[in-house]
Design a protein around this motif. Structure first.
Motif, PDB file in Angstrom:
ATOM      1  N   ASP A 287       0.824  -1.203   0.000  1.00 53.21           N
ATOM      2  CA  ASP A 287       0.000   0.000   0.000  1.00 53.21           C
ATOM      3  C   ASP A 287       0.864   1.262   0.000  1.00 53.21           C
ATOM      4  N   ASP A 288       0.622   2.116  -0.979  1.00 55.53           N
ATOM      5  CA  ASP A 288       1.315   3.402  -1.038  1.00 55.53           C
ATOM      6  C   ASP A 288       0.390   4.545  -0.632  1.00 55.53           C
ATOM      7  N   GLY A 289      -0.795   4.195  -0.143  1.00 47.86           N
ATOM      8  CA  GLY A 289      -1.747   5.210   0.291  1.00 47.86           C
ATOM      9  C   GLY A 289      -2.518   5.865  -0.827  1.00 47.86           C
ATOM     10  N   LYS A 290      -2.355   5.378  -2.060  1.00 48.77           N
ATOM     11  CA  LYS A 290      -2.976   6.045  -3.207  1.00 48.77           C
ATOM     12  C   LYS A 290      -4.077   5.227  -3.872  1.00 48.77           C
ATOM     13  N   ASP A 291      -4.135   3.928  -3.594  1.00 51.85           N
ATOM     14  CA  ASP A 291      -5.135   3.099  -4.270  1.00 51.85           C
ATOM     15  C   ASP A 291      -6.536   3.524  -3.860  1.00 51.85           C
ATOM     16  N   SER A 292      -7.458   3.452  -4.804  1.00 52.68           N
ATOM     17  CA  SER A 292      -8.850   3.830  -4.543  1.00 52.68           C
ATOM     18  C   SER A 292      -9.760   2.760  -5.133  1.00 52.68           C
ATOM     19  N   PRO A 293      -9.921   1.628  -4.405  1.00 53.21           N
ATOM     20  CA  PRO A 293     -10.640   0.492  -4.970  1.00 53.21           C
ATOM     21  C   PRO A 293     -12.125   0.434  -4.637  1.00 53.21           C
ATOM     22  N   LEU A 294     -12.641   1.436  -3.890  1.00 55.44           N
ATOM     23  CA  LEU A 294     -14.012   1.356  -3.378  1.00 55.44           C
ATOM     24  C   LEU A 294     -14.823   2.601  -3.758  1.00 55.44           C
ATOM     25  N   LEU A 295     -16.030   2.687  -3.213  1.00 55.22           N
ATOM     26  CA  LEU A 295     -16.983   3.720  -3.629  1.00 55.22           C
ATOM     27  C   LEU A 295     -16.798   5.050  -2.903  1.00 55.22           C
ATOM     28  N   PHE A 296     -16.073   5.023  -1.755  1.00 53.97           N
ATOM     29  CA  PHE A 296     -15.886   6.242  -0.978  1.00 53.97           C
ATOM     30  C   PHE A 296     -14.420   6.388  -0.605  1.00 53.97           C
ATOM     31  N   ASP A 297     -13.945   7.624  -0.567  1.00 54.47           N
ATOM     32  CA  ASP A 297     -12.552   7.855  -0.187  1.00 54.47           C
ATOM     33  C   ASP A 297     -12.413   7.883   1.335  1.00 54.47           C
ATOM     34  N   ALA A 298     -11.218   8.178   1.812  1.00 54.94           N
ATOM     35  CA  ALA A 298     -10.948   8.127   3.251  1.00 54.94           C
ATOM     36  C   ALA A 298     -11.850   9.070   4.039  1.00 54.94           C
ATOM     37  N   ALA A 299     -12.282  10.149   3.411  1.00 50.79           N
ATOM     38  CA  ALA A 299     -13.144  11.125   4.072  1.00 50.79           C
ATOM     39  C   ALA A 299     -14.620  10.802   3.921  1.00 50.79           C
ATOM     40  N   GLY A 300     -14.921   9.676   3.271  1.00 47.40           N
ATOM     41  CA  GLY A 300     -16.312   9.301   3.078  1.00 47.40           C
ATOM     42  C   GLY A 300     -16.990   9.991   1.914  1.00 47.40           C
ATOM     43  N   GLN A 301     -16.190  10.582   1.029  1.00 49.46           N
ATOM     44  CA  GLN A 301     -16.756  11.246  -0.142  1.00 49.46           C
ATOM     45  C   GLN A 301     -16.784  10.278  -1.329  1.00 49.46           C
ATOM     46  N   PRO A 302     -17.804  10.386  -2.194  1.00 51.88           N
ATOM     47  CA  PRO A 302     -17.911   9.460  -3.331  1.00 51.88           C
ATOM     48  C   PRO A 302     -16.701   9.549  -4.261  1.00 51.88           C
ATOM     49  N   THR A 303     -16.259   8.402  -4.732  1.00 49.75           N
ATOM     50  CA  THR A 303     -15.176   8.312  -5.706  1.00 49.75           C
ATOM     51  C   THR A 303     -15.776   8.189  -7.110  1.00 49.75           C
ATOM     52  N   PRO A 304     -14.955   8.273  -8.162  1.00 50.85           N
ATOM     53  CA  PRO A 304     -15.479   8.021  -9.502  1.00 50.85           C
ATOM     54  C   PRO A 304     -16.151   6.656  -9.635  1.00 50.85           C
ATOM     55  N   MET A 305     -15.678   5.677  -8.871  1.00 49.18           N
ATOM     56  CA  MET A 305     -16.299   4.351  -8.904  1.00 49.18           C
ATOM     57  C   MET A 305     -17.739   4.410  -8.378  1.00 49.18           C
ATOM     58  N   PHE A 306     -17.978   5.220  -7.359  1.00 54.07           N
ATOM     59  CA  PHE A 306     -19.353   5.421  -6.878  1.00 54.07           C
ATOM     60  C   PHE A 306     -20.221   5.969  -7.996  1.00 54.07           C
ATOM     61  N   ASP A 307     -19.711   6.984  -8.693  1.00 52.51           N
ATOM     62  CA  ASP A 307     -20.496   7.595  -9.761  1.00 52.51           C
ATOM     63  C   ASP A 307     -20.810   6.587 -10.855  1.00 52.51           C
ATOM     64  N   ALA A 308     -19.859   5.668 -11.132  1.00 55.61           N
ATOM     65  CA  ALA A 308     -20.094   4.651 -12.165  1.00 55.61           C
ATOM     66  C   ALA A 308     -21.219   3.720 -11.771  1.00 55.61           C
ATOM     67  N   VAL A 309     -21.200   3.269 -10.512  1.00 55.28           N
ATOM     68  CA  VAL A 309     -22.248   2.348 -10.034  1.00 55.28           C
ATOM     69  C   VAL A 309     -23.581   3.077  -9.951  1.00 55.28           C
ATOM     70  N   ALA A 310     -23.597   4.229  -9.301  1.00 55.41           N
ATOM     71  CA  ALA A 310     -24.846   4.964  -9.112  1.00 55.41           C
ATOM     72  C   ALA A 310     -25.462   5.388 -10.436  1.00 55.41           C
ATOM     73  N   GLY A 311     -24.604   5.769 -11.395  1.00 57.19           N
ATOM     74  CA  GLY A 311     -25.127   6.197 -12.687  1.00 57.19           C
ATOM     75  C   GLY A 311     -25.886   5.092 -13.408  1.00 57.19           C
ATOM     76  N   VAL A 312     -25.349   3.877 -13.335  1.00 58.90           N
ATOM     77  CA  VAL A 312     -26.035   2.740 -13.972  1.00 58.90           C
ATOM     78  C   VAL A 312     -27.357   2.454 -13.264  1.00 58.90           C
ATOM     79  N   ILE A 313     -27.336   2.444 -11.938  1.00 65.77           N
ATOM     80  CA  ILE A 313     -28.561   2.114 -11.181  1.00 65.77           C
ATOM     81  C   ILE A 313     -29.629   3.177 -11.425  1.00 65.77           C
ATOM     82  N   ARG A 314     -29.249   4.450 -11.417  1.00 65.19           N
ATOM     83  CA  ARG A 314     -30.231   5.509 -11.645  1.00 65.19           C
ATOM     84  C   ARG A 314     -30.812   5.450 -13.046  1.00 65.19           C
ATOM     85  N   ALA A 315     -29.986   5.027 -14.007  1.00 61.05           N
ATOM     86  CA  ALA A 315     -30.471   4.941 -15.394  1.00 61.05           C
ATOM     87  C   ALA A 315     -31.528   3.879 -15.581  1.00 61.05           C
ATOM     88  N   ARG A 316     -31.572   2.911 -14.654  1.00 65.29           N
ATOM     89  CA  ARG A 316     -32.591   1.850 -14.733  1.00 65.29           C
ATOM     90  C   ARG A 316     -33.918   2.339 -14.170  1.00 65.29           C
TER      91      ARG A 316
END
Length: 316
Positions: A287-316
């Motif tokens: 770990d170099d402290g830079k990986d972002s593998p989940l939906l929220f960052d360390a501060a609990g803010q949405p990551t681009p991955m969150f937007d990808a998941v949420a965008g698909v679900i909202r489109a349905r």
């Protein structure tokens, strides 16, 4: 939500108000990350530890969340307890463990990962392990499902594995195993795909696996989603933006494949941690402290991955 959204949890996270707020805002199902595995629960053939799994189950009841049990039988755990037993005692302990654990949470767990990661790493056949050496490669799986069905007949019983999208050979071996077990009458109730996605896989590969898996008509669980941005030792000339674009494209494809399933087959969509800093991928020496593998960052803010998941679900 049109289907349950889940995350992995450890009991200690319930003492973190930020984690609790984020989880109760965004998810409706918890999977114990480690504390319902055999390594935690079982210290000896008749020596069980219930503090943390009971706390997770109680948290779910208190907050109206679904509990998904994980995992009863896993090749990586149990050898230190079981390998010294003769066959009769081995079978007695095997059956007893499943009956005790699944029975304790009967009526509270909506589903169980009954057998976890049975397929060989490269996808060529099944794993050789202490379970298979004692009961046979298909035999231990069949017996585990039969015992789980007896202990918790209303739970959805899953065969769960990883790299099913990443490695088409492994995905095909997994589905052949499912077909073989179902033909033998084994009470498999659902298919779990961990979805630790490799962002380098070709477009369309995840969709193809879901198409083939859906043909069984069983509920499907995206059970442990994350998508590392690391290059894993490869020489990587991509910019951070290019890596994120690959990540979000692969995660969006996974989400699209899941939401395209018939409603009865959408068991749950589980992400393996809430914040990037909660991820198992951020707990090792790499770990170099830079990986972002989940939906929220360390501060609990949405990551681009969150937007990808949420965008698909909202489109349905």
């Amino acid at each position: 939500m049109p289907f349950p959204i889940g995350t992995a949890a450890m009991a200690g996270q319930f003492d973190d108000p930020a984690w609790v707020h984020l989880a109760l805002t965004h998810v409706s199902q918890l999977t114990p990350e480690w504390e319902m595995k055999m390594e935690y629960i079982l210290a000896g053939p008749d020596d069980y530890r219930w503090d943390a799994p009971d706390r997770i189950a109680a948290f779910c009841v208190t907050h109206g969340l679904r509990l998904h049990g994980h995992a009863l039988i896993w090749y990586a755990q149990g050898a230190e307890v079981f390998e010294g037993l003769d066959r009769a005692r081995f079978i007695e302990a095997f059956d007893g463990y499943i009956a005790t654990v699944a029975g304790r949470y009967r009526g509270r767990a909506v589903g169980w990962d009954v057998v976890n990661e049975a397929v060989a790493e490269d996808g060529n056949g099944l794993r050789d392990c202490h379970w298979s050496r004692a009961l046979g490669q298909d035999g231990y799986i069949a017996r585990a499902f039969e015992q789980a069905k007896a202990a918790d007949p209303d739970a959805v019983l899953f065969l769960n594995d990883y790299n099913l999208e990443n490695n088409p050979t492994k995905g095909a071996t997994f589905l052949r195993l499912v077909e073989r077990l179902l033909k033998a009458g084994v009470p498999i109730g659902g298919l779990g795909t961990q979805s630790h996605l490799d962002i380098e896989i070709p477009a369309g590969q995840t969709r193809a696996f879901f198409r083939d898996a859906a043909a069984f008509g069983l509920p499907i669980h995206v059970s442990e989603l994350d998508a590392s941005l690391r290059s894993e030792g490869r020489i990587d000339t991509r910019s951070p933006r290019q890596r994120i674009d690959q990540q979000t494209a692969r995660v969006a494809e996974l989400t699209e494949a899941f939401v395209a399933l018939p409603p009865a087959q959408r068991y749950a969509f589980t992400v393996w941690g809430m914040r990037d800093t909660d991820s198992w991928l951020r707990r090792d020496a790499r770990d170099d402290g830079k990986d972002s593998p989940l939906l929220f960052d360390a501060a609990g803010q949405p990551t681009p991955m969150f937007d990808a998941v949420a965008g698909v679900i909202r489109a349905r």
